[in-house]
Design a protein around this motif. Structure first.
Motif, PDB file in Angstrom:
ATOM      1  N   LEU A  49     -13.409  -2.490  -4.868  1.00 24.81           N
ATOM      2  CA  LEU A  49     -12.568  -3.651  -5.161  1.00 24.81           C
ATOM      3  C   LEU A  49     -11.102  -3.350  -4.889  1.00 24.81           C
ATOM      4  N   ARG A  50     -10.644  -2.183  -5.303  1.00 20.80           N
ATOM      5  CA  ARG A  50      -9.256  -1.810  -5.049  1.00 20.80           C
ATOM      6  C   ARG A  50      -9.012  -1.621  -3.555  1.00 20.80           C
ATOM      7  N   ILE A  51      -9.980  -1.056  -2.861  1.00 23.15           N
ATOM      8  CA  ILE A  51      -9.838  -0.872  -1.419  1.00 23.15           C
ATOM      9  C   ILE A  51      -9.732  -2.225  -0.725  1.00 23.15           C
ATOM     10  N   ALA A  52     -10.564  -3.177  -1.140  1.00 20.47           N
ATOM     11  CA  ALA A  52     -10.601  -4.483  -0.488  1.00 20.47           C
ATOM     12  C   ALA A  52      -9.348  -5.304  -0.751  1.00 20.47           C
ATOM     13  N   PHE A  53      -8.742  -5.143  -1.932  1.00 20.56           N
ATOM     14  CA  PHE A  53      -7.670  -6.066  -2.323  1.00 20.56           C
ATOM     15  C   PHE A  53      -6.329  -5.391  -2.595  1.00 20.56           C
ATOM     16  N   HIS A  54      -6.206  -4.089  -2.342  1.00 18.81           N
ATOM     17  CA  HIS A  54      -4.954  -3.422  -2.706  1.00 18.81           C
ATOM     18  C   HIS A  54      -3.774  -3.991  -1.932  1.00 18.81           C
ATOM     19  N   GLU A  55      -3.953  -4.280  -0.649  1.00 18.86           N
ATOM     20  CA  GLU A  55      -2.824  -4.782   0.131  1.00 18.86           C
ATOM     21  C   GLU A  55      -2.535  -6.241  -0.198  1.00 18.86           C
ATOM     22  N   TRP A  56      -3.562  -7.005  -0.587  1.00 17.91           N
ATOM     23  CA  TRP A  56      -3.319  -8.371  -1.053  1.00 17.91           C
ATOM     24  C   TRP A  56      -2.492  -8.352  -2.335  1.00 17.91           C
ATOM     25  N   GLY A  57      -2.763  -7.364  -3.193  1.00 15.66           N
ATOM     26  CA  GLY A  57      -1.957  -7.223  -4.405  1.00 15.66           C
ATOM     27  C   GLY A  57      -0.509  -6.914  -4.085  1.00 15.66           C
ATOM     28  N   ASN A  58      -0.291  -6.008  -3.118  1.00 13.82           N
ATOM     29  CA  ASN A  58       1.081  -5.695  -2.695  1.00 13.82           C
ATOM     30  C   ASN A  58       1.770  -6.925  -2.122  1.00 13.82           C
ATOM     31  N   LEU A  59       1.027  -7.692  -1.326  1.00 15.97           N
ATOM     32  CA  LEU A  59       1.587  -8.910  -0.733  1.00 15.97           C
ATOM     33  C   LEU A  59       1.950  -9.919  -1.823  1.00 15.97           C
TER      34      LEU A  59
ATOM     35  N   LEU B 221       8.225 -16.578   3.779  1.00 16.93           N
ATOM     36  CA  LEU B 221       7.628 -16.605   5.117  1.00 16.93           C
ATOM     37  C   LEU B 221       7.705 -15.230   5.775  1.00 16.93           C
ATOM     38  N   ARG B 222       8.832 -14.553   5.578  1.00 19.58           N
ATOM     39  CA  ARG B 222       8.973 -13.209   6.148  1.00 19.58           C
ATOM     40  C   ARG B 222       7.987 -12.253   5.500  1.00 19.58           C
ATOM     41  N   THR B 223       7.756 -12.419   4.214  1.00 20.27           N
ATOM     42  CA  THR B 223       6.813 -11.560   3.514  1.00 20.27           C
ATOM     43  C   THR B 223       5.404 -11.730   4.067  1.00 20.27           C
ATOM     44  N   VAL B 224       4.999 -12.973   4.316  1.00 19.96           N
ATOM     45  CA  VAL B 224       3.628 -13.244   4.751  1.00 19.96           C
ATOM     46  C   VAL B 224       3.439 -12.963   6.238  1.00 19.96           C
ATOM     47  N   PHE B 225       4.407 -13.365   7.056  1.00 19.75           N
ATOM     48  CA  PHE B 225       4.216 -13.289   8.498  1.00 19.75           C
ATOM     49  C   PHE B 225       5.064 -12.215   9.182  1.00 19.75           C
ATOM     50  N   GLY B 226       5.881 -11.508   8.422  1.00 19.76           N
ATOM     51  CA  GLY B 226       6.613 -10.389   8.987  1.00 19.76           C
ATOM     52  C   GLY B 226       5.738  -9.155   9.055  1.00 19.76           C
ATOM     53  N   PRO B 227       6.284  -8.056   9.554  1.00 19.16           N
ATOM     54  CA  PRO B 227       5.489  -6.826   9.660  1.00 19.16           C
ATOM     55  C   PRO B 227       5.265  -6.180   8.306  1.00 19.16           C
ATOM     56  N   PRO B 228       4.242  -5.354   8.172  1.00 14.94           N
ATOM     57  CA  PRO B 228       4.034  -4.603   6.926  1.00 14.94           C
ATOM     58  C   PRO B 228       5.286  -3.791   6.593  1.00 14.94           C
ATOM     59  N   GLY B 229       5.644  -3.795   5.331  1.00 15.19           N
ATOM     60  CA  GLY B 229       6.831  -3.059   4.901  1.00 15.19           C
ATOM     61  C   GLY B 229       8.084  -3.884   4.893  1.00 15.19           C
ATOM     62  N   ALA B 230       8.055  -5.076   5.522  1.00 17.39           N
ATOM     63  CA  ALA B 230       9.243  -5.930   5.525  1.00 17.39           C
ATOM     64  C   ALA B 230       9.469  -6.485   4.115  1.00 17.39           C
ATOM     65  N   LYS B 231      10.691  -6.452   3.679  1.00 11.92           N
ATOM     66  CA  LYS B 231      11.030  -6.943   2.342  1.00 11.92           C
ATOM     67  C   LYS B 231      11.520  -8.384   2.433  1.00 11.92           C
ATOM     68  N   PRO B 232      11.333  -9.187   1.361  1.00 10.52           N
ATOM     69  CA  PRO B 232      11.769 -10.583   1.364  1.00 10.52           C
ATOM     70  C   PRO B 232      13.257 -10.704   1.667  1.00 10.52           C
TER      71      PRO B 232
END
Length: 286
Positions: free
Chosen positions: A251-261, A275-286
């Motif tokens: 469960l943590r493996i499947a949803f860990h990045e969704w939790g971060n998002l 919008l930048r958070t959802v559609f920007g690159p990983p690691g991009a801050k709001p």
């Protein structure tokens, strides 16, 4: 993008054989673990193996629900297709193969550079050791995020949706053996095909290796678009995510990045930031 589409495209007899494919894949991955544990004496993370199998079973359960963000658009694209392209000649199969490879490259590149898609794809990169079992770890939310949307142009051009999705399934099946880092280089084939040497670089979390080698069966689009990176003798590969995931909980493996998002979305203070958070690159801050 499941093997159900592959079976429907190939017919009823194929469905019987395809039902055995998951067992064959798990069997081969298990054999690799047994060889490493009892013959080579190198050790093997059996908990990671179990987490990958659990991820595969969970994905099958989610797929069985029939939920898909892309399905309505695929149906619309085929209803309004420019022409009908029956798979009755070798040229038609070749066009479908090359087209699928091109759009798979585009999808895979976006899966690394657009956080909405990375939230699912990060699951595949979460193992801290590259094994055949890691190939089974693809996440549970791909159908819900619309990954099949990338292949809509092929349907609009006239290829049957099941044939398009079947070609993607075959692409993923080909990639199973790419997760064997113990395979040697394959000489001249390395120039054209995606190989275990290229794919282990793709799974590296070293800065020197990030975001490269996106191809499925072919590596030619990476070479054409400047995303090919070869393994370097002076930079040993470190597998996993840039921030390693130290859990075997499916469960943590499947949803860990969704939790971060979700946390970053909560912290965003404007629509532009969201919008930048959802559609920007990983690691991009709001």
């Amino acid at each position: 993008m499941s093997f159900n589409a592959l079976g429907e495209s190939l017919g009823t007899d194929a469905m019987r054989w395809l039902a055995l494919l998951p067992l064959v894949v798990i069997g081969i991955a298990t054999l690799e673990g047994l060889v490493r544990t009892f013959w080579l004496r190198r050790g093997y993370d059996w908990r990671a193996f179990a987490a990958s199998v659990a991820d595969a079973l969970g994905r099958r359960a989610v797929d069985a629900l029939g939920l898909s963000l892309a399905a309505p658009l695929l149906a619309w694209a085929y209803a309004h297709r420019l022409q009908t392209l029956p798979l009755s000649t070798p040229l038609a199969f070749l066009l479908l193969f090359v087209g699928q490879e091109f759009f798979y490259y585009g999808y895979h590149r976006c899966a690394h550079r657009v956080r909405w898609f990375w939230a699912t794809h990060a699951v595949h990169h979460s193992p801290n050791e590259l094994t055949l079992a890691a190939a089974m770890r693809l996440g549970w939310t791909g159908q819900l995020t619309g990954t099949a949307l990338f292949f809509t142009p092929l349907v609009w051009l006239g290829f049957p949706p099941n044939a398009v999705l079947a070609s993607v399934a075959l692409n993923l099946l080909y990639q199973f053996w790419l997760h064997a880092p113990w395979m040697p280089r394959l000489g001249p084939l390395e120039w054209v095909l995606n190989t275990p040497t290229h794919h282990k670089v793709h799974h590296a979390s070293n800065t020197e290796y990030l975001d490269c080698n996106y191809g499925g069966v072919l590596i030619v689009f990476d070479r054409l678009f400047g995303t090919f990176v070869d393994e370097r003798a002076d930079v040993p590969i470190r597998y996993g995510l840039t921030t390693p995931l130290r859990t075997h909980n499916p469960l943590r493996i499947a949803f860990h990045e969704w939790g971060n998002l979700g946390r970053d979305l909560w912290a965003a203070r404007s629509w532009r930031g969201r919008l930048r958070t959802v559609f920007g690159p990983p690691g991009a801050k709001p």
